[in-house]
Design a protein around this motif. Sequence first.
Motif: not given
Length: 368
Positions: A29-40, A327-341
């Motif tokens: 939960d904490r990581a997803v929120k930070q990923l979203m924030d960093s990727a806008r 995800a509803n943002g153009s950068n929403g695939l940027d962190f797919a590897d971290e979500i999977v990890r």
Amino acid sequence: MAFVTLFSLLAAFGQAQNKPATTTFAQLDRAVKQLMDSARVPGLSLVWIQKGQVSYRKAYGFTKADSTQQVDSNTVFEAASLTKPLFAYAVLQLVDEGRLDLDKPLFEYLPYPDVADDERYTKITARLVLSHRTGFPNWRKNRRSSELTLLRSPGERFGYSGEGFVYLQKVVEKITGEPIQAFMENRVLKPLGMTHSSFIWQPAFTANYAQPHNESGEVGQKYQPAQANMAYSLHTTAPDYARFFLAIFNATGLKPATVDQMLSPQSQLPTRFSGSDTLAAGSYWGLGIGLEQTPGETYFWHWGDNGAFKCFIMANRTRKDAVVYFANGSNGLDFADEIVRLTVGGQHPAFPFLGINWRAQAGKSAKK
């Protein structure tokens, strides 16, 4: 500063290939929120399946950046190319019933005038469409043109193509005598209980749907399909799409042998989606889905990209673990590897193939 904190957090969660993640729900939960924030990325919906059961589902952020409507489990997102695996699942039902032969040329079911000037197209089969070996481009240069050109001979090698799915869609409509929306409702959405999903826009979506956002977080115009397209038009929720994983894990709606065939290598993938002729070890395309094979395990995966909507799925067939997020943002695939990890675990050739490497991006940003 946010990148420094995020990078430190993610580094602590690194996982070796083939090992399941040990992430707690609070850590995820904490990581997803930070990923979203960093990727806008304004909004995201996620489901995590462990051992064949939904273990965690969570919605984050807002349907629109400047609104107060929060994303929830029933918020509808564009699934983009995650439409394709569902269509493959339905097509394979016709194969089970003997109504469609995977290796029979599609022109014998329905000639395709858009490419009829090139006789090579008569070699195209459903198997070649589902494994992206038709020789078609992803899309014709002029989407309004009635002319489609083959880039290479069918069966030659992997070449991702939405055009192939459009042709197969027309064939399925001819075989069944049904519009594709009705066919998919009867074969997939209703049987799997996907009650918040459709391949065309529904009035019921108006109350709770995600808006698209560009890389800067600005709101764009929402696509509301009036016609179903089996390459990209699915609108759905993360919990609805998770039902597809469970159907594959449990061979629901398909014979077990057909699921085996769906998740068996049909074509080997290059190391990169474009610009590479080097093949990636253990990385393949099955029938409608990406595959990774390691000793004793099979992963299946796919991504979706409709511009300002991004989504990703990854599953471990052996352990029956999976994750899906929208995800509803153009950068929403940027962190797919971290979500999977953090969920399914492991390191995957799918991400170099797609050019996704969040750790490298976060590391560079942390040094600035």
